[in-house]
Design a protein around this motif. Structure first.
Motif, PDB file in Angstrom:
ATOM      1  N   UNK A 187      -3.120   3.632  -5.177  1.00  0.00           N
ATOM      2  CA  UNK A 187      -3.215   2.928  -4.074  1.00  0.00           C
ATOM      3  C   UNK A 187      -1.827   2.056  -3.449  1.00  0.00           C
ATOM      4  N   UNK A 188      -1.368   1.610  -4.685  1.00  0.00           N
ATOM      5  CA  UNK A 188      -0.117   0.620  -4.235  1.00  0.00           C
ATOM      6  C   UNK A 188       1.080   1.054  -4.913  1.00  0.00           C
ATOM      7  N   UNK A 189       2.328   0.660  -4.312  1.00  0.00           N
ATOM      8  CA  UNK A 189       3.464   1.163  -5.060  1.00  0.00           C
ATOM      9  C   UNK A 189       4.396  -0.013  -5.173  1.00  0.00           C
ATOM     10  N   UNK A 190       5.293  -0.374  -6.016  1.00  0.00           N
ATOM     11  CA  UNK A 190       6.292  -1.220  -6.236  1.00  0.00           C
ATOM     12  C   UNK A 190       7.512  -0.690  -5.620  1.00  0.00           C
ATOM     13  N   UNK A 191       8.262  -1.353  -4.514  1.00  0.00           N
ATOM     14  CA  UNK A 191       9.527  -0.952  -4.099  1.00  0.00           C
ATOM     15  C   UNK A 191      10.287  -2.031  -4.577  1.00  0.00           C
ATOM     16  N   UNK A 192      11.556  -1.777  -5.004  1.00  0.00           N
ATOM     17  CA  UNK A 192      12.817  -2.633  -5.191  1.00  0.00           C
ATOM     18  C   UNK A 192      13.815  -2.357  -4.477  1.00  0.00           C
ATOM     19  N   UNK A 193      14.507  -3.516  -3.981  1.00  0.00           N
ATOM     20  CA  UNK A 193      15.584  -3.309  -3.006  1.00  0.00           C
ATOM     21  C   UNK A 193      16.584  -4.513  -3.355  1.00  0.00           C
ATOM     22  N   UNK A 194      17.786  -4.052  -3.647  1.00  0.00           N
ATOM     23  CA  UNK A 194      18.960  -5.209  -3.841  1.00  0.00           C
ATOM     24  C   UNK A 194      19.812  -5.235  -2.596  1.00  0.00           C
ATOM     25  N   UNK A 244       1.034  -1.064   0.067  1.00  0.00           N
ATOM     26  CA  UNK A 244      -0.053  -0.108  -0.188  1.00  0.00           C
ATOM     27  C   UNK A 244       1.090   1.051  -0.010  1.00  0.00           C
ATOM     28  N   UNK A 245       0.359   2.382  -0.581  1.00  0.00           N
ATOM     29  CA  UNK A 245       1.119   3.362  -0.721  1.00  0.00           C
ATOM     30  C   UNK A 245       1.058   4.396   0.618  1.00  0.00           C
ATOM     31  N   UNK A 246       1.466   3.882   1.536  1.00  0.00           N
ATOM     32  CA  UNK A 246       1.481   4.817   2.743  1.00  0.00           C
ATOM     33  C   UNK A 246       2.848   4.735   3.455  1.00  0.00           C
ATOM     34  N   UNK A 247       3.077   5.822   4.180  1.00  0.00           N
ATOM     35  CA  UNK A 247       4.112   5.988   4.961  1.00  0.00           C
ATOM     36  C   UNK A 247       4.388   4.791   5.930  1.00  0.00           C
ATOM     37  N   UNK A 248       3.273   4.509   6.618  1.00  0.00           N
ATOM     38  CA  UNK A 248       3.293   3.333   7.486  1.00  0.00           C
ATOM     39  C   UNK A 248       3.911   1.902   6.837  1.00  0.00           C
ATOM     40  N   UNK A 249       3.642   1.785   5.720  1.00  0.00           N
ATOM     41  CA  UNK A 249       4.127   0.452   4.982  1.00  0.00           C
ATOM     42  C   UNK A 249       5.457   0.621   4.781  1.00  0.00           C
ATOM     43  N   UNK A 250       5.894   1.693   4.125  1.00  0.00           N
ATOM     44  CA  UNK A 250       7.166   2.015   3.780  1.00  0.00           C
ATOM     45  C   UNK A 250       8.228   1.870   5.063  1.00  0.00           C
TER      46      UNK A 250
END
Length: 84
Positions: A51-58, A19-25
């Motif tokens: 409502x949703x965002x994709x985060x990428x982390x390597x 979800x695109x929220x500060x809490x989720x991030x």
């Protein structure tokens, strides 16, 4: 079900749909930090309605246990819908 053979250490890329929220991030970042990593996820795609965002982390993963533990923890984060 057998897990695929992987050679460790390895570089692993997570795609986290949340979800695109500060809490989720914040939950995702806290989980990554709690597992001993300093990487910060980058937001890439946002859903059509925002409502949703994709985060990428390597990151560099040292063992199967580390990979499984981090995957389980990330999938349980508040707001995470899918972990790829």
């Amino acid at each position: 079900m057998n897990k695929p053979e992987l050679e460790f250490p390895l570089h692993w890329e997570y795609k986290i749909i949340a979800t695109r929220t500060d809490e989720a991030f914040a939950a995702i970042c806290a989980t990554i930090t709690a597992h001993g990593f300093a990487e910060i996820p980058c937001a890439s795609n946002v859903s059509r309605n925002g409502s949703y965002v994709t985060y990428t982390v390597c990151m560099r993963i040292e063992s199967r246990d580390q990979l499984d533990g981090l995957s389980l923890a990330l999938s349980g984060c508040e707001g995470v819908k899918y972990l790829l």
